[in-house]
Design an enzyme around this catalytic site. Sequence first.
Site, mmCIF file in Angstrom:
data_model
loop_
_atom_site.group_PDB
_atom_site.id
_atom_site.type_symbol
_atom_site.label_atom_id
_atom_site.label_comp_id
_atom_site.label_asym_id
_atom_site.label_seq_id
_atom_site.Cartn_x
_atom_site.Cartn_y
_atom_site.Cartn_z
ATOM 1 N N ASN A 1 0.851 -1.199 0.000
ATOM 2 C CA ASN A 1 0.000 0.000 0.000
ATOM 3 C C ASN A 1 0.883 1.244 0.000
ATOM 4 O O ASN A 1 2.108 1.141 -0.018
ATOM 5 C CB ASN A 1 -0.941 -0.032 1.214
ATOM 6 C CG ASN A 1 -0.159 -0.125 2.502
ATOM 7 O OD1 ASN A 1 0.563 0.793 2.863
ATOM 8 N ND2 ASN A 1 -0.271 -1.263 3.194
ATOM 9 N N ASP B 1 -4.349 -6.513 5.211
ATOM 10 C CA ASP B 1 -5.385 -7.379 5.800
ATOM 11 C C ASP B 1 -5.419 -8.739 5.111
ATOM 12 O O ASP B 1 -5.924 -9.706 5.670
ATOM 13 C CB ASP B 1 -6.759 -6.709 5.660
ATOM 14 C CG ASP B 1 -6.892 -5.520 6.610
ATOM 15 O OD1 ASP B 1 -6.394 -5.612 7.739
ATOM 16 O OD2 ASP B 1 -7.476 -4.494 6.207
ATOM 17 N N LYS C 1 9.155 -17.306 -10.407
ATOM 18 C CA LYS C 1 8.431 -16.176 -11.003
ATOM 19 C C LYS C 1 7.277 -16.711 -11.871
ATOM 20 O O LYS C 1 7.501 -17.604 -12.703
ATOM 21 C CB LYS C 1 9.414 -15.361 -11.853
ATOM 22 C CG LYS C 1 8.802 -14.126 -12.418
ATOM 23 C CD LYS C 1 9.795 -13.363 -13.283
ATOM 24 C CE LYS C 1 9.044 -12.337 -14.102
ATOM 25 N NZ LYS C 1 9.711 -11.999 -15.340
ATOM 26 N N PHE D 1 -4.402 3.161 14.579
ATOM 27 C CA PHE D 1 -4.584 4.194 13.570
ATOM 28 C C PHE D 1 -5.682 3.747 12.624
ATOM 29 O O PHE D 1 -5.881 2.555 12.428
ATOM 30 C CB PHE D 1 -3.281 4.429 12.787
ATOM 31 C CG PHE D 1 -2.501 5.598 13.281
ATOM 32 C CD1 PHE D 1 -1.821 5.512 14.481
ATOM 33 C CD2 PHE D 1 -2.451 6.790 12.563
ATOM 34 C CE1 PHE D 1 -1.108 6.604 14.969
ATOM 35 C CE2 PHE D 1 -1.744 7.881 13.036
ATOM 36 C CZ PHE D 1 -1.074 7.789 14.236
ATOM 37 N N LYS E 1 -13.709 0.447 15.082
ATOM 38 C CA LYS E 1 -12.420 -0.247 15.253
ATOM 39 C C LYS E 1 -11.943 -0.149 16.707
ATOM 40 O O LYS E 1 -11.389 -1.095 17.258
ATOM 41 C CB LYS E 1 -11.344 0.353 14.337
ATOM 42 C CG LYS E 1 -11.568 0.028 12.880
ATOM 43 C CD LYS E 1 -10.518 0.693 11.998
ATOM 44 C CE LYS E 1 -11.074 0.836 10.595
ATOM 45 N NZ LYS E 1 -10.200 1.583 9.699
ATOM 46 N N LYS F 1 -11.466 -3.683 18.462
ATOM 47 C CA LYS F 1 -10.101 -4.101 18.782
ATOM 48 C C LYS F 1 -9.737 -3.777 20.233
ATOM 49 O O LYS F 1 -8.579 -3.886 20.620
ATOM 50 C CB LYS F 1 -9.114 -3.461 17.804
ATOM 51 C CG LYS F 1 -9.399 -3.828 16.339
ATOM 52 C CD LYS F 1 -8.252 -3.480 15.406
ATOM 53 C CE LYS F 1 -8.631 -3.780 13.949
ATOM 54 N NZ LYS F 1 -7.488 -3.842 13.044
#
Length: 400
Positions: A214, A283, A293, A327, A341, A345
């Site tokens: 990301n 995730d 490959k 975060f 969240k 959590k």
Amino acid sequence: MMPDGKKNVLLAVSGSIAAYKACDIARAFVKEGVSVTVTLTPNGAKFVTPVTFETLTNSKCLIDTFDRNFKFEVEHIAAAKAADVCLIAPASADIIGKIANGIADDMATTTIMAATCPKLIAPAMNTAMYDNPIVQENLAKLVRYGYKIITPDTGLLACGDVGRGKLAPVETIVEEANKVLSGTGRPKDLAGKKVLITAGPTQEAIDPVRYITNHSSGKMGYALAEAARDRGADVVLVSGQVALTPPPGMTVVKIVSAADMAEAVFAEFPDTDVLIMAAAVADYRPKTVADQKIKKSGGGMTIELERTTDILGTLADKKTHQFVCGFSMETENLIENSRKKLVKKKLDMIAANSIRDEGAGFAHDTNKVTVITQEDLCDLPLTSKAETAHLILDEIVRRL
Ligand code: CTP
């Protein structure tokens, strides 16, 4: 610190064509309301005159150790004492060699030697000079003595060569010095605490050459780690693959995948006092990782994904005394989704980021965060990531 309470940058300018860029550096601090004292080496003064710096900073440019026109104080000692950060920019091979070997034969080098504040060096020189093993050894020695090197860029040099040695961008230099300034004068309110921080992205392998990741740059996590260190904490920074230099004064654990991050965090967690999960953990990861490959074929391709371990989710039931801050980055319903969240959590706090806000989120040097707890919600202002880090820590310390 200056007698009027302003923070002070001691800017030492040595003999390099990049000396003209030091004018922009001085100007940037003045605009921020930071006082700047410039000291020029005799060779530096051949590129830019003291009058230029005096006009920009509204204070005397120190150049001559034996100047009789002073206010009955030993100028290099007074300047050294007032400095909150010492910035040597541009730093020529000559001044690097002098500092590394304890030579103080002009105003700039004597002032640098007398200064006890953090010191940053931004080298600028021809590539062959920069790559010279003696220069590299001098830089390595300075790192051992706690100096921070602001790595030069690669590009077209004034001499016409293309290579390493171009002074780092003015914005980078100012940002590095600002990180130090934001740490000076902070209370040591995390002394004796172990603060575990995760930063950056994870990479989930598809085959030996490809991975899923990301946009996280790691800047917010690194800023938090530096801020916690400056407030006296023992910091462990678990970092994904990022383009940032490991900050001095802490333990840095480099990881690649979400599984690596989970292993590192679980190992450090039991004796941690504060955990801040600023990392953008994947995730999902490919269910199988090809040994070789993957070669393309005529049609499309599907990669089957499986869930990674939810690190914070797993820790919820392992918590003893730890304060845990997560975060959250959202494109919509920021507060509502972040609150979910926080509850799911079992977090003590969540720092919520909207990537729709101007100047906030990935890769920027600024951020705009809303801090949410079970009872409270606090919108922090849009500011540098270094300052945001301190504001988040303020909120955590208040609740410890
Ligand atoms: N996180 C984690 N382990 C994961 C994924 C995320 O510990 N495998 C942490 C992140 O570091 C962050 C917090 O969980 O502090 C929120 O992450 P995010 O992925 O935004 O939240 P999710 O609960 O996974 O929700 P979403 O459905 O939006 O992905």
